[in-house]
Design a protein around this motif. Structure first.
Motif, PDB file in Angstrom:
ATOM      1  N   HIS A 278       0.826  -1.148  -0.042  1.00  0.00           N
ATOM      2  CA  HIS A 278       0.091  -0.007   0.068  1.00  0.00           C
ATOM      3  C   HIS A 278       0.848   1.040   0.007  1.00  0.00           C
ATOM      4  O   HIS A 278       1.753   1.534   0.824  1.00  0.00           O
ATOM      5  CB  HIS A 278      -0.790   0.014   1.137  1.00  0.00           C
ATOM      6  N   TYR A 279       0.556   2.214  -0.727  1.00  0.00           N
ATOM      7  CA  TYR A 279       1.306   3.410  -0.897  1.00  0.00           C
ATOM      8  C   TYR A 279       0.244   4.541  -1.319  1.00  0.00           C
ATOM      9  O   TYR A 279      -0.673   4.344  -1.661  1.00  0.00           O
ATOM     10  CB  TYR A 279       2.039   3.489  -2.242  1.00  0.00           C
ATOM     11  N   LEU A 280       0.878   5.764  -0.579  1.00  0.00           N
ATOM     12  CA  LEU A 280       0.088   6.978  -0.479  1.00  0.00           C
ATOM     13  C   LEU A 280       0.202   7.828  -1.990  1.00  0.00           C
ATOM     14  O   LEU A 280       1.040   7.523  -2.595  1.00  0.00           O
ATOM     15  CB  LEU A 280       0.301   7.812   0.610  1.00  0.00           C
ATOM     16  N   ARG A 281      -1.018   8.319  -2.348  1.00  0.00           N
ATOM     17  CA  ARG A 281      -0.939   8.984  -3.231  1.00  0.00           C
ATOM     18  C   ARG A 281      -0.781  10.529  -3.012  1.00  0.00           C
ATOM     19  O   ARG A 281      -1.531  10.736  -2.126  1.00  0.00           O
ATOM     20  CB  ARG A 281      -2.407   8.868  -4.069  1.00  0.00           C
ATOM     21  N   SER A 282      -0.065  11.205  -3.627  1.00  0.00           N
ATOM     22  CA  SER A 282       0.478  12.507  -3.164  1.00  0.00           C
ATOM     23  C   SER A 282      -0.820  13.753  -3.318  1.00  0.00           C
ATOM     24  O   SER A 282      -0.653  14.509  -2.750  1.00  0.00           O
ATOM     25  CB  SER A 282       1.315  12.997  -3.960  1.00  0.00           C
ATOM     26  N   THR A 283      -1.538  13.098  -4.369  1.00  0.00           N
ATOM     27  CA  THR A 283      -2.777  13.927  -4.484  1.00  0.00           C
ATOM     28  C   THR A 283      -4.117  13.631  -3.706  1.00  0.00           C
ATOM     29  O   THR A 283      -4.913  14.441  -3.863  1.00  0.00           O
ATOM     30  CB  THR A 283      -3.250  13.630  -5.923  1.00  0.00           C
ATOM     31  N   ASP A 284      -3.875  12.724  -2.639  1.00  0.00           N
ATOM     32  CA  ASP A 284      -4.891  12.572  -1.928  1.00  0.00           C
ATOM     33  C   ASP A 284      -4.901  13.205  -0.591  1.00  0.00           C
ATOM     34  O   ASP A 284      -3.817  13.117   0.174  1.00  0.00           O
ATOM     35  CB  ASP A 284      -5.102  10.991  -1.665  1.00  0.00           C
ATOM     36  N   PRO A 285      -5.502  14.229  -0.145  1.00  0.00           N
ATOM     37  CA  PRO A 285      -5.223  15.106   0.866  1.00  0.00           C
ATOM     38  C   PRO A 285      -5.851  14.370   2.296  1.00  0.00           C
ATOM     39  O   PRO A 285      -5.322  14.929   3.196  1.00  0.00           O
ATOM     40  CB  PRO A 285      -6.421  16.169   0.709  1.00  0.00           C
ATOM     41  N   GLU A 286      -6.572  13.339   2.045  1.00  0.00           N
ATOM     42  CA  GLU A 286      -6.745  12.444   3.360  1.00  0.00           C
ATOM     43  C   GLU A 286      -6.568  10.963   3.071  1.00  0.00           C
ATOM     44  O   GLU A 286      -7.190  10.240   2.915  1.00  0.00           O
ATOM     45  CB  GLU A 286      -8.379  12.626   3.762  1.00  0.00           C
ATOM     46  N   SER A 287      -5.351  11.105   2.815  1.00  0.00           N
ATOM     47  CA  SER A 287      -4.732   9.408   2.434  1.00  0.00           C
ATOM     48  C   SER A 287      -5.154   8.416   3.659  1.00  0.00           C
ATOM     49  O   SER A 287      -5.116   7.068   3.585  1.00  0.00           O
ATOM     50  CB  SER A 287      -3.291   9.436   2.260  1.00  0.00           C
ATOM     51  N   GLU A 288      -5.445   9.168   5.029  1.00  0.00           N
ATOM     52  CA  GLU A 288      -5.642   8.152   5.978  1.00  0.00           C
ATOM     53  C   GLU A 288      -6.937   7.290   5.811  1.00  0.00           C
ATOM     54  O   GLU A 288      -7.041   6.093   6.213  1.00  0.00           O
ATOM     55  CB  GLU A 288      -5.679   8.723   7.430  1.00  0.00           C
ATOM     56  N   ALA A 316       8.697   9.193   0.784  1.00  0.00           N
ATOM     57  CA  ALA A 316       8.275   9.478  -0.823  1.00  0.00           C
ATOM     58  C   ALA A 316       8.616   8.338  -1.491  1.00  0.00           C
ATOM     59  O   ALA A 316       9.188   7.477  -1.154  1.00  0.00           O
ATOM     60  CB  ALA A 316       9.126  10.808  -1.496  1.00  0.00           C
ATOM     61  N   VAL A 317       7.515   8.116  -2.537  1.00  0.00           N
ATOM     62  CA  VAL A 317       7.778   7.036  -3.681  1.00  0.00           C
ATOM     63  C   VAL A 317       8.299   7.836  -4.795  1.00  0.00           C
ATOM     64  O   VAL A 317       8.944   8.809  -4.749  1.00  0.00           O
ATOM     65  CB  VAL A 317       6.600   6.530  -4.078  1.00  0.00           C
ATOM     66  N   ASN A 318       8.506   7.002  -5.786  1.00  0.00           N
ATOM     67  CA  ASN A 318       9.284   7.637  -6.957  1.00  0.00           C
ATOM     68  C   ASN A 318       8.617   7.558  -8.400  1.00  0.00           C
ATOM     69  O   ASN A 318       8.947   7.800  -9.517  1.00  0.00           O
ATOM     70  CB  ASN A 318      10.604   6.730  -7.107  1.00  0.00           C
ATOM     71  N   TRP A 319       7.235   7.043  -8.250  1.00  0.00           N
ATOM     72  CA  TRP A 319       6.490   6.725  -9.344  1.00  0.00           C
ATOM     73  C   TRP A 319       5.275   7.790  -9.672  1.00  0.00           C
ATOM     74  O   TRP A 319       4.621   7.355 -10.459  1.00  0.00           O
ATOM     75  CB  TRP A 319       5.961   5.245  -9.463  1.00  0.00           C
ATOM     76  N   GLN A 320       5.124   8.616  -8.839  1.00  0.00           N
ATOM     77  CA  GLN A 320       3.860   9.617  -9.044  1.00  0.00           C
ATOM     78  C   GLN A 320       4.656  10.899  -9.745  1.00  0.00           C
ATOM     79  O   GLN A 320       5.788  11.104  -9.962  1.00  0.00           O
ATOM     80  CB  GLN A 320       3.545  10.079  -7.724  1.00  0.00           C
ATOM     81  N   GLN A 321       3.866  11.684 -10.362  1.00  0.00           N
ATOM     82  CA  GLN A 321       4.293  13.157 -10.793  1.00  0.00           C
ATOM     83  C   GLN A 321       5.000  13.987  -9.960  1.00  0.00           C
ATOM     84  O   GLN A 321       6.091  14.469 -10.245  1.00  0.00           O
ATOM     85  CB  GLN A 321       3.139  13.854 -11.451  1.00  0.00           C
ATOM     86  N   VAL A 322       4.493  14.026  -8.624  1.00  0.00           N
ATOM     87  CA  VAL A 322       5.223  14.635  -7.573  1.00  0.00           C
ATOM     88  C   VAL A 322       5.267  13.707  -6.425  1.00  0.00           C
ATOM     89  O   VAL A 322       4.161  13.271  -6.055  1.00  0.00           O
ATOM     90  CB  VAL A 322       4.455  15.968  -7.136  1.00  0.00           C
ATOM     91  N   ASN A 323       6.447  13.615  -5.949  1.00  0.00           N
ATOM     92  CA  ASN A 323       6.341  12.467  -4.865  1.00  0.00           C
ATOM     93  C   ASN A 323       6.809  13.090  -3.468  1.00  0.00           C
ATOM     94  O   ASN A 323       7.941  13.638  -3.224  1.00  0.00           O
ATOM     95  CB  ASN A 323       7.453  11.378  -5.302  1.00  0.00           C
ATOM     96  N   ARG A 324       5.908  13.199  -2.660  1.00  0.00           N
ATOM     97  CA  ARG A 324       6.042  14.057  -1.469  1.00  0.00           C
ATOM     98  C   ARG A 324       6.469  13.480  -0.333  1.00  0.00           C
ATOM     99  O   ARG A 324       6.383  12.046  -0.285  1.00  0.00           O
ATOM    100  CB  ARG A 324       4.679  14.628  -1.031  1.00  0.00           C
ATOM    101  N   ALA A 325       7.401  13.881   0.445  1.00  0.00           N
ATOM    102  CA  ALA A 325       7.780  13.132   1.688  1.00  0.00           C
ATOM    103  C   ALA A 325       6.525  13.126   2.860  1.00  0.00           C
ATOM    104  O   ALA A 325       5.728  13.905   2.658  1.00  0.00           O
ATOM    105  CB  ALA A 325       9.117  14.049   2.384  1.00  0.00           C
ATOM    106  N   LYS A 326       6.710  12.403   3.845  1.00  0.00           N
ATOM    107  CA  LYS A 326       5.755  12.356   4.769  1.00  0.00           C
ATOM    108  C   LYS A 326       6.176  13.362   5.773  1.00  0.00           C
ATOM    109  O   LYS A 326       7.075  13.788   6.020  1.00  0.00           O
ATOM    110  CB  LYS A 326       5.669  10.891   5.337  1.00  0.00           C
ATOM    111  N   THR A 327       4.934  13.988   6.325  1.00  0.00           N
ATOM    112  CA  THR A 327       5.055  14.900   7.469  1.00  0.00           C
ATOM    113  C   THR A 327       5.604  14.282   8.766  1.00  0.00           C
ATOM    114  O   THR A 327       5.282  13.033   8.953  1.00  0.00           O
ATOM    115  CB  THR A 327       3.736  15.716   7.535  1.00  0.00           C
ATOM    116  N   ALA A 328       5.649  15.057   9.741  1.00  0.00           N
ATOM    117  CA  ALA A 328       6.245  14.596  10.991  1.00  0.00           C
ATOM    118  C   ALA A 328       5.187  13.817  11.762  1.00  0.00           C
ATOM    119  O   ALA A 328       3.900  14.071  11.601  1.00  0.00           O
ATOM    120  CB  ALA A 328       6.449  15.798  12.016  1.00  0.00           C
TER     121      ALA A 328
END
Length: 673
Positions: A278-288, A316-328
């Motif tokens: 399971h990987y998060l999508r950077s475009t999902d504002p509520e990935s939880e 971050a992952v490496n396969w999305q258009q923008v790969n964001r890091a996780k927050t604290a």
């Protein structure tokens, strides 16, 4: 099948370990740092075929021998993979016919991973040969506690349109239709557009054509493609079981993030342990919410039993258009949310971040920056958390609400030439799941033909295709006293994609007490008012009550005054119909009414907005997970005699403090509710 059990204590913790990417002097440091992080199990050998078998039938296990011996010496278990997701270059030079062909007839090249045809006899032979060699060599190795069959089946080669696939497809069709070509012609409706077949050899895969393909042809192709890969998985599993009868086997699913190539309801019973990536999508504002929905579906695939999170990311992952890091704190919240939903193992891709190759910018447990990094400190903290939660292992979830999910229905709905291309099963199901998640309602997912006796409420947000048995099962649930809620465009076609005549919603008309004669899907951005308040989008239809009571009607547009939401007493139960997609607040209020009428309660009666509450049920106690996604923190009432496991402290005064963006896990004595 009799399921074998994974013998790793507590919550397993680790990730993909690829020591072949590093000089051997690095391995000792890996062992030291794994101990510091609390790693207990790693997956090895996933992409090592070219190193293990440098030429056909010639093996070099020396490196893998040293790796497994080293892991065992340091008390780390091995989930040993068959490396069949990435055949070596020599194989394709010898068997170029094993390369896949796309829908347009273009042959693909090797040089990546999963570049093989699932129906290739040469690939199958080579894959089983190396699986057998691994099984025989390592069946009794003390480090090996599980077989990891392949990796992410169908991720890049879910379909192949070559001649070998065409022949295998015809064999599959002969089996499905009893070698009766007339039955196939009837099922496919081939009288349309002069598509009638007089010989099995006339049937091809649904390759690119000049117009819309036959929908049942395309649906059967999706079913075949899933089964073709499943046959490879079960063949490898059987070879490994012959060598090591006591060692369990798994393969990593990819539930959610828009992967729908495989019918996991068919796959799950073939595995000892269900695993998921399971990987998060950077475009999902509520990935939880995506984590929760995925976890509930995976647990349901496992039959309610615990499962393993085989891969997710520390950052971050490496396969999305923008790969964001996780927050604290996000790494911790993500991992423990999976545990809350039934995961008895937490693993990452990968242990050490790669310095070369296609995934060099994918995060890892040990990042490029090394141990002087936030990720590393979070990884060590998570290891301590999982040790504190060891007793949670084996506990299960308990839900009174089920959501119907079916891959056949998803495939059929998303074929071309539908009333609206905007209607997508995953998005519809999530729109109904979200308000349940916000209300803290426990949810399982079920097949249409599942045993529903444990549930008070069953929701079918999107079930375009359903066979007679599934429809009878769902309507029978309501007839026997349950509450059933059905979304628009459900029950429209049977298992062959044939429209159910007589009016919509087809299979559910009688139970819902409605009949629709015309569909009016809405344009993107278009909304219609509802007289109960709020608006509807995506869909509308001309509903006529046939026994149902109108709950809400359209207030404008072509269907002003026509029912949009209905409620029907059916047998001793109730059946609701939603002929549009209400706005989120309106849908939440409606589903709250539906579940309250059904007698479904949330996990906790009072939880602040943004706090996720999930309960796992153990043999002697319950485990309440509380996760703050809003950052406000909270004081939450819990049972007398409770213990907060992460802090190792008894709860005083009947409440527990949840820090901002924090997690607490409370052991509560049985019978507290």
């Amino acid at each position: 099948m009799t399921r074998r059990v994974l013998d790793v204590p507590g919550i397993a913790y680790g990730g993909d370990y690829n020591p072949e990417q590093w000089p051997e002097e690095v391995w000792a440091e890996d062992m030291r740092l794994m101990a510091e992080a609390g790693v207990t199990m790693v997956s090895v050998n996933i992409f090592s075929w070219a190193l293990l078998e440098p030429a056909e039938g010639m093996y070099d296990f020396s490196r893998l021998d040293r790796v497994l011996d080293m892991l065992y010496a340091h008390g780390i278990a091995a989930d040993l993979a068959t490396p069949t997701a990435a055949p070596p270059a020599w194989f394709f030079r010898a068997h170029p016919e094993a390369l896949p062909v796309d829908r347009d007839g273009r042959g693909l090249s090797y040089g990546s991973r999963q570049t093989f045809c699932p129906s290739s006899p040469a690939y199958r032979e080579a894959a089983l040969r190396i699986a057998r060699a691994l099984g025989e060599r390592y069946a009794d190795h003390p480090a090996v506690v599980m077989w990891h069959v392949h990796n992410e089946y169908g991720c890049h080669n879910a379909e192949c349109f070559c001649d070998a696939s065409a022949a295998a497809f015809r064999d599959w069709l002969r089996d499905r239709y009893g070698d009766d070509l007339a039955a196939l012609n009837d099922a496919w409706g081939t009288a349309f557009w002069s598509q009638w077949y007089y010989d099995w050899d006339e049937i091809l895969p649904p390759r690119a054509t000049g117009a819309v393909p036959n929908p049942t042809h395309r649906l059967d192709w999706r079913r075949f493609s899933s089964d073709a890969l499943l046959s490879l998985c079960t063949a490898e599993r059987e070879v490994l079981a012959e060598a090591a009868p006591a060692v369990p086997a798994t393969t990593n699913f990819m539930v959610m993030y828009n992967f729908d190539a495989l019918d996991y309801w068919r796959w799950a019973p073939e595995l000892d342990i269900v695993s998921n990536d399971h990987y998060l999508r950077s475009t999902d504002p509520e990935s939880e919410i995506d984590i929760a929905m995925s976890g509930d579906l995976v647990r349901s695939l496992a039959g309610g039993r615990p499962w393993l999170l085989m891969e997710h990311s520390t950052g971050a992952v490496n396969w999305q258009q923008v790969n964001r890091a996780k927050t604290a704190g996000e790494l911790r919240r993500n991992a423990l949310a999976h545990v809350a939903r039934g995961a008895d193992g937490i693993a990452y891709f990968q242990w050490r971040a790669a310095k070369a190759g296609a995934e060099q910018w994918h995060s890892a447990m040990l990042p490029h920056a090394g141990t002087d990094s936030v990720i590393w400190r979070d990884v060590v903290q998570l290891g301590a958390d999982l040790r504190a939660l060891a007793e949670v292992r084996g506990s299960t979830g308990t839900a009174e609400t089920a959501i119907v999910w079916d891959w056949d229905a998803k495939w059929a709905l998303e074929l071309p030439s539908q009333p609206s291309e905007s209607v997508r099963q995953l998005e519809l199901v999530r729109s109904w799941y979200e308000p349940l998640w916000r209300a803290g309602v426990a949810v399982d997912f079920v097949r249409p033909d599942a045993d529903l006796s444990a549930y008070r409420l069953v929701l079918a947000p999107s079930l375009y295709l359903v066979d007679d048995a599934g429809a009878t099962n769902l309507t029978g649930f309501a007839e026997r006293g349950g509450t059933l809620a059905v979304g628009f465009h459900s029950g429209a076609v049977d298992e062959n994609c044939h429209v159910r005549l007589g009016g919509y919603p087809g299979a559910f008309r009688e139970a819902l007490g409605v009949r629709t004669d015309e569909l009016f899907p809405l344009l993107p951005g278009e909304r219609v008012g509802l007289d109960s308040g709020g608006t509807g989008s995506l869909w509308s239809e001309r509903v006529r009550p046939a026994g149902a009571r109108v709950v809400a009607s359209y207030t404008d547009g072509a269907l002003a005054g026509v029912p949009a939401v209905t409620r029907h007493g059916y047998g001793t139960g109730t059946a609701w119909y939603l002929a549009t997609l209400p706005d989120p607040d309106t849908l939440a209020a409606l589903l709250e009414r539906v579940r309250e009428e059904a007698g479904v309660r949330p996990v906790l009666d009072e939880v602040p907005a943004g706090v996720e509450a999930v309960r796992r049920r153990g043999s002697d106690a319950d485990y309440l997970f509380l996760i703050d996604h809003a950052g406000a923190g909270a004081e939450i009432a819990v049972a007398d005699g409770a213990v907060e496991l992460l802090a190792g402290q008894s709860v005083r005064d009947g409440s527990v403090g949840l820090p901002p963006y924090g997690v607490v896990v409370v052991r509560e004595p049985r019978g507290h509710r």
